[in-house]
Structure formats: C-alpha cells, structure tokens
Design an enzyme around this catalytic site. Structure first.
Site, PDB file in Angstrom:
ATOM      1  N   TYR A  66       2.574   1.960 -57.649  1.00 28.50           N
ATOM      2  CA  TYR A  66       4.008   1.761 -57.441  1.00 28.50           C
ATOM      3  C   TYR A  66       4.297   0.812 -56.272  1.00 28.50           C
ATOM      4  CZ  TYR A  66       4.491   5.946 -60.358  1.00 28.50           C
ATOM      5  OH  TYR A  66       4.434   6.849 -61.372  1.00 28.50           O
ATOM      6  N   LYS A 103      -5.400  32.400 -41.405  1.00 29.43           N
ATOM      7  CA  LYS A 103      -4.026  32.146 -41.865  1.00 29.43           C
ATOM      8  C   LYS A 103      -4.024  30.941 -42.806  1.00 29.43           C
ATOM      9  CE  LYS A 103      -3.166  29.249 -37.798  1.00 29.43           C
ATOM     10  NZ  LYS A 103      -2.523  29.170 -36.475  1.00 29.43           N
TER      11      LYS A 103
HETATM   12  C1  LIG Z   1      -3.719  29.040 -35.604  1.00 25.68           C
HETATM   13  C2  LIG Z   1      -3.885  29.825 -34.376  1.00 25.68           C
HETATM   14  C3  LIG Z   1      -5.157  29.946 -33.774  1.00 25.68           C
HETATM   15  C4  LIG Z   1      -6.361  29.168 -34.219  1.00 25.68           C
HETATM   16  O1  LIG Z   1      -6.344  27.900 -33.605  1.00 25.68           O
HETATM   17  P1  LIG Z   1      -7.549  26.860 -33.810  1.00 25.68           P
HETATM   18  O2  LIG Z   1      -7.220  25.735 -32.913  1.00 25.68           O
HETATM   19  O3  LIG Z   1      -7.546  26.481 -35.262  1.00 25.68           O
HETATM   20  O4  LIG Z   1      -8.802  27.565 -33.427  1.00 25.68           O
HETATM   21  C5  LIG Z   1      -5.276  30.809 -32.710  1.00 25.68           C
HETATM   22  N1  LIG Z   1      -4.220  31.516 -32.246  1.00 25.68           N
HETATM   23  C6  LIG Z   1      -2.980  31.403 -32.776  1.00 25.68           C
HETATM   24  C7  LIG Z   1      -1.856  32.183 -32.210  1.00 25.68           C
HETATM   25  C8  LIG Z   1      -2.769  30.541 -33.847  1.00 25.68           C
HETATM   26  O5  LIG Z   1      -1.541  30.415 -34.366  1.00 25.68           O
END
Ligand SMILES: *Cc1c(COP(=O)(O)O)cnc(C)c1O
Length: 416
Positions: free
Chosen positions: A272, A42
C-alpha cells in the site's frame, strides 16, 4: 525443484523454548540468591503463554508468580498452579472475593485496601495483602505522606482477622538506566517505608522492589524477592548490553514460511502506498504476517531471515502480510525455490533479534514480544541443548528435519 524439507509446526508460530525459560530462571535465581524469584507472567507471560511459562519457571525454582490482573491470577489457579500468586492492578470491578477464595495475594495501594477488606468480611476469609509504597514512579502505590496511616489501617484490619500483611513492595522507574540517581532515592524511601511499617508492628514475609533491570544491576535491591519478567524471557533490559552478555537466552522465535514468491521487473511498486519500488529486476517474497499478528506497522526495514540471510522488510507492513526483496534475478526457478521456505523474524543466537525489531518500530523489546497476537500459534519446544537433566523426554510430531538454522534440535512438545 529442490524444496526444503523443513516445515514449521504451524503456518505462523511463536516458538517458545521452555528450556530457555528454565535456564533464564535458574540463572537469575542464582544471581539474586538468597532472595527468591517471582516469575512475572502478566499479559500471557509477555506473549509466551502464562500457564506454560509459569510451570517452567516454577520447575526451575521460581517461588512466586506475579500478574497485573486478578483475572490473570485466577486463570493460573484454574490451570492448577498452586504457588503463591500476587496480582497488583485493580479497578472497582475487580473480583476481590474470587481472589481471596483462590488464595491470590493482592497488592494494595489505597482505596483497594478497603475494597479487599469488604470482600474478606463478606466471605469471612482473611485476604493476603502486600502494601505498596510509591517511592517515585508516580503510578499506584501509597504516597509517602499517607504511608503511616495506611499501614495503621492495614494493621487494624489484621487485628480484626480480615487480612494478613504478607508483603511490602514498590516498583522502580529507571532501573534500566543504572547510572541514574533516582534509583538510590527510591531505595532510600523503600527502606524507610519498611522501617515505618515494621516499627508499627507489621510482621511481613517479603519485601520486594526489583524488576529485571533492578535485579541485574542492584544487588542492594534484592531484599527477599525480585519480580522477574523480561529476563525470564531471555531479553536484556539495558540499551548497552545484549542478552547473551547477561547470560540469558531468548525464549521466543517468530517463524513462518514464505507464502508466495515472484520475479518482477524494475520499477515494481510494493504494498500500500507504493512507497518502495524495485530498482532492478528482482524476486519479491511475501511473508504472511502483519499488524493483525502483532507486527508493528511502522517496522518497515526490520530484518527477516531466510536461509541464514537477512533481508529488510520493504514497503508498508499490512494487516496480514509484508514483503521482502530477495535481490535475485535471472536465475531460473529462484521464485519457485523460495516459496515455502522457513523465515525467522526474530529468535535466538544467529537470528535477527527482538531488539532489532524494537528499534525498527521505535519501541522496546518488551512490546515486540508481548504484542504478538492470538492469531499466531504458540508452539512449545524443549531444546535438547538444555543444560538441564530434568528436561522431559521429547519427541511428539517432530517434523522431518525439525532443525533450525543452527542445527539446534528443537522438537515440538506440545502445541495449543
Ligand atoms: C511488569 C512488572 C514487573 C516485571 O518487570 P520486568 O522489567 O519485565 O522484569 C515487575 N513488577 C511490576 C510491578 C510489574 O508491573
């Protein structure tokens, strides 16, 4: 002037080592075996590039892919990825029909079950669903007291030929803090939910609850599948353990070159707000990365490496740029010799870490890698140090001296 030979393959590059991704997947697959790995790609694979990462992960043995949005799953399909893909976060505007048509598995928690079924009915194609139970995280997932009825509804739809229940799943809340008792409680509730579903007649392929921290700290949470994100990118989910201690290799290095360098007197204000002033005559180097590139604006003080030396960012981080103080003066040509040198914000061994940037930003390593913006080019390399004989032959446009500080051969395979 003695200009360095090294030129990064892009002005600003998030260099992704596909060999590191393959190594991490293989390592984690071994740890969780006989359970299988779902590679979570993702958010453009936490900034690493979803398609490239998915391909590397599958090559290294990942059996499934996981994403949050249906649109992310469809993008994988459009790129020719054929492995099972699960998408688990939907709104009423989600393209459920497109997902069913593309053979994308759908996580469902409540209203979305009916929306998926409506799309399946219209298409006259069964959906593949994974029923999600909320075991304590308090986000999506069917509440415990509604679970039995939810399962019943799914089974009725299955009878009608509108879907197939492929999986049962949940998500951990505190697996990154292994001493906390809530994980035991979540596991107990998950086992119970699985038993309820199986007693009702669900014949699922896979049960899954573990993320990276769960996979690494809870062998009793592996079930049939673990959903691995962070670990695949080579980072540690635990405060007290480095990625090296977990056998993981960071896959992303963030690099650029010094854009400008100049000698300044004592009392020079920097960036800045002029919150930093030089205490003595010195040389300042301008780093052409800022918050538009995904660098957290609050991360003043974070480490930037030049020639194996680390310098903290001084003054405010701006939209496009930030400054380091080289603490050097009176050496003729210093400024000239630093202009154009490679700088590393974070990377692998011997380089500043993503964790140091996270701590400077008051955040976590997940966020640092994921927020690197589209303005930073992704450059894919395949380190020759790979333990993998199946690594593809490499050698496109390897710049002269394309070697990083450790002398690890890293050659550009592909730049998108
Ligand atoms: C993002 C996510 C993962 C992966 O988690 P990690 O800690 O990066 O391994 C697994 N399951 C779900 C539902 C997620 O949203």
């Amino acid at each position: 002037m003695n200009y360095p030979e090294f030129r990064p393959p892009a002005e600003r590059a998030a260099v992704i080592d596909l060999a590191a991704i393959r190594h991490n997947v293989r390592h984690l697959a071994h740890v969780v075996s006989p359970a299988r790995v779902m590679a979570v790609v993702k958010a453009d694979a936490y900034g690493h590039g979803a398609v490239e990462t998915a391909r590397a992960a599958v090559e290294a043995g990942a059996a499934w892919l996981g994403v949050a949005h249906i649109s992310e799953a469809l993008a994988l399909r459009a790129a020719g990825v054929t492995e099972p893909v699960l998408a688990w976060l939907h709104t009423r505007n989600a393209e459920f029909g497109e997902a069913i048509r593309a053979n994308v598995d759908l996580g469902v928690s409540g209203w979305d079950l009916d929306a998926v079924v409506a799309a399946a009915r219209e298409l006259e194609m069964p959906a593949r669903v994974h029923l999600k139970i909320d075991t304590g995280l308090g986000r999506n997932g069917c509440p415990e007291d509604l679970w039995e009825a939810f399962v019943g509804r799914a089974l009725a739809y299955q009878e009608e030929g509108l879907l197939r229940v492929v999986g049962i799943f949940s998500h951990f809340a505190v697996a990154d803090e292994p001493h906390r008792p809530e994980t035991d409680e979540q596991l107990r509730k998950f086992r119970e939910a699985v038993a309820v579903a199986e007693d009702a007649g669900v014949d699922r392929e896979v049960r899954h609850i573990a993320n990276t921290p769960g996979a690494l700290s809870r062998p009793d949470a592996h079930f049939d599948l673990v959903r691995i994100g962070l670990g695949m990118y080579g980072l540690s989910p635990f405060a007290g353990q480095t990625s090296a201690e977990l056998g993981l290799r960071p896959a992303m290095s963030l690099k650029t070159t010094i854009a400008a360098c100049k000698e300044v007197p004592a009392g020079q204000g920097v960036s800045y707000g002029l919150h930093y002033r030089t205490k003595e005559p010195t040389t300042l180097a301008l780093i052409p990365l800022g918050y538009a590139d995904g660098i957290p604006r609050v991360a003043t003080g974070a480490p930037v490496q030049v020639d194996g030396q680390t310098y903290p960012v001084v003054g405010r981080i701006a939209m496009d740029q930030m400054v380091i103080d080289l603490h050097r003066t009176g050496i003729a040509g210093t400024a000239d010799s630093f202009e154009g040198r490679e700088v590393v914000l974070f990377g692998g061994e011997g380089q500043p870490s993503v964790d140091e940037w996270a701590s400077a930003a008051g955040s976590i390593n997940y966020e640092i890698i994921t927020r690197i913006s589209g303005r930073v080019q992704r450059v894919y390399v395949d380190s020759a140090a790979d333990d993998d004989a199946s690594a593809p032959p490499i050698a496109l446009e390897a710049a002269p001296g394309a070697q990083d500080a450790e002398g690890e051969q890293a050659q550009a395979v592909q730049a998108k």
